[in-house]
Design an enzyme around this catalytic site. Structure first.
Site: not given
Ligand SMILES: Cc1cc2nc3c(=O)[nH]c(=O)nc-3n(C[C@H](O)[C@H](O)[C@H](O)COP(=O)(O)OP(=O)(O)OC[C@H]3O[C@@H](n4cnc5c(N)ncnc54)[C@H](O)[C@@H]3O)c2cc1C
Length: 399
Positions: A135, A137, A257
């Site tokens: 956990g 995100t 990872e």
């Molecule tokens: C099916 C699934 C399983 C997952 N499993 C896990 C899990 O087990 N544990 C866990 O902790 N998380 C998990 N996640 C979460 C995943 O790690 C995050 O979705 C991922 O790290 C991106 O974070 P975010 O979705 O909050 O995107 P955000 O951080 O909100 O970003 C949104 C978009 O903006 C872009 N962006 C943001 N800041 C910048 C920047 N400075 N420069 C360029 N681009 C930028 C990002 O690349 C992305 O494309 C999972 C997600 C999914 C969809």
């Protein structure tokens, strides 16, 4: 900073090419043969966890590949674990159902106490305990992990956990969860990466006592969940390593990872390239195989080339990791190349199939949906580009 000049000073490390770990590959292929496409389709449609597959992988010892022998595992190098996940995906199976057990392991092995290792690792290796949830995100904190809001407040005998995680995969199918939480408020630390701690919590003990897990419906069968911590009481010995250094521990684990999930992407890319090639040779339109058209064969060839290049980078990163030399750049580049190769292969395969690609019985649409995730999770390819730009090339930090 890692610069091209510094790379010249790195030790010479042999990178294996060809079919390494042949016995493991064959054993994984045999096991996966028992889990045909229909199995995965049914699980996908029912949004069900592939318990039988995970049990078979555990019994065969594959999910304990990175657990040292003294704790009941097989103590294999990272590359062997990568090969296992690659072959699972190459066979059309879904490695994500069990991969977290491998990539959370580094945090526990490197930073966990001897007591934690003795308590958990033998049971994880034997399959009586699952460590499949990680956990990090949160609803308001994604890529900017250091701004996470979940708090672990110290009290007599332990901590009180308050906050929420989102997209915690497999939380409903895991006994243990590695959780990142703030132990010191961000306003009180010198660097925002300080004051974050890692905890290994026992889901079974906290469920219903402030811990609530709710599944999220997503486009892939990934068992992603919302996890709520409403004053969950956790014991002091749930803390992994030193308080306040958790972010560093998670960063340490990220290279493995990246390598493991890149290897999965390579395996799925092989599946797409093979599946697309077969169909392109078989399907006849205008009285000739569709694969005779360059618009069909070139994207498949491109994906194959990208996959081979990505595979070399995965092997290089794994070899550097094993040799104990810094491999952050290589692990990230491997992950990027593999995610891109995978998506291009998925698209090529879908386009090659035309309308029939949408039919569930072909398995292309399921793998295509799964493939899209690699460009977003566990790390978005944007963040990898930012890492390489800043840490490898020395460009200004972009965020
Ligand atoms: C099916 C699934 C399983 C997952 N499993 C896990 C899990 O087990 N544990 C866990 O902790 N998380 C998990 N996640 C979460 C995943 O790690 C995050 O979705 C991922 O790290 C991106 O974070 P975010 O979705 O909050 O995107 P955000 O951080 O909100 O970003 C949104 C978009 O903006 C872009 N962006 C943001 N800041 C910048 C920047 N400075 N420069 C360029 N681009 C930028 C990002 O690349 C992305 O494309 C999972 C997600 C999914 C969809």
């Amino acid at each position: 900073m890692n610069s091209p000049e510094q790379n010249l000073e790195q030790p010479i490390i042999d990178v294996p090419t060809g079919e390494d770990y042949k016995d493991i590959r064959e054993a994984v292929r045999r096991l996966c043969g028992g889990f045909p496409p229909e199995y995965w389709r049914e699980k996908d449609e029912a949004e069900a966890y592939p318990t039988e597959f995970i049990e078979a992988m555990t019994q065969a010892g594959f999910l304990a590949a990175l657990i040292p022998q003294e704790y009941g595992g097989t103590g294999l190098p990272l590359r062997a674990a990568a090969v296992i996940l690659e072959e699972v995906c190459n066979a059309g199976c879904h490695a994500a159902a069990g991969h977290a057990q491998m990539y959370t392991m580094g945090t526990l092995l490197r930073h966990g106490s001897e007591a934690q290792k003795r308590k958990y690792l033998p049971q994880i290796a034997a399959g009586t305990l699952r460590l499949q949830a990680f956990g990090v995100t949160e609803p308001s904190t994604g890529s900017d992990t250091t701004h996470l809001k979940t708090r672990a407040i110290k009290r007599e005998g332990g901590y009180t956990l308050k906050g929420q995680k989102i997209f915690t995969s497999r939380a409903q199918h895991s006994d243990l969860m590695l959780v990142l939480a703030r132990t010191t408020p961000i306003e009180e630390v010198k660097a925002k990466s300080h004051g974050i701690s890692t905890f290994l919590i026992d889901i079974r003990e906290s469920l219903g006592k402030g811990l609530e897990i709710r599944p999220i419906k997503t486009m892939v069968n990934h068992h992603a969940c919302e996890v709520f911590f409403d004053d969950v009481q956790i014991p002091a010995d749930a803390l992994v390593g030193e308080e306040g250094r958790g972010f560093r521990y998670i960063l340490d684990g990220m290279n493995s990872e990246r390598v493991l999930t890149a290897a999965e992407a390579i395996g799925s890319t092989r599946w797409f390239v093979r599946t697309a090639t077969k169909y392109a040779n078989e399907r006849r339109v205008f009285d000739r195989p569709i694969g005779q058209n360059q618009s069909i064969q070139f994207p498949i060839a491109q994906a194959h080339i990208q996959m081979e290049a990505a595979d070399l980078m995965v092997r290089r990163a794994a070899a550097m990791f094993q040799a104990g030399v810094p491999c952050g750049a290589e692990a990230n580049m491997a992950r990027y190349l593999a995610a891109e190769a995978l998506w291009n292969a998925a698209e090529a395969c879908m386009q090659t199939h035309g309308g029939i690609g949408f039919a569930r019985e072909m398995n292309v649409e399921r793998k295509w949906r799964e493939a899209r995730l690699a460009r977003i999770a566990p790390v978005s390819t944007n963040l990898i580009l930012a890492h390489v730009a800043q840490h490898v090339l020395g460009l200004p930090r972009s965020y």
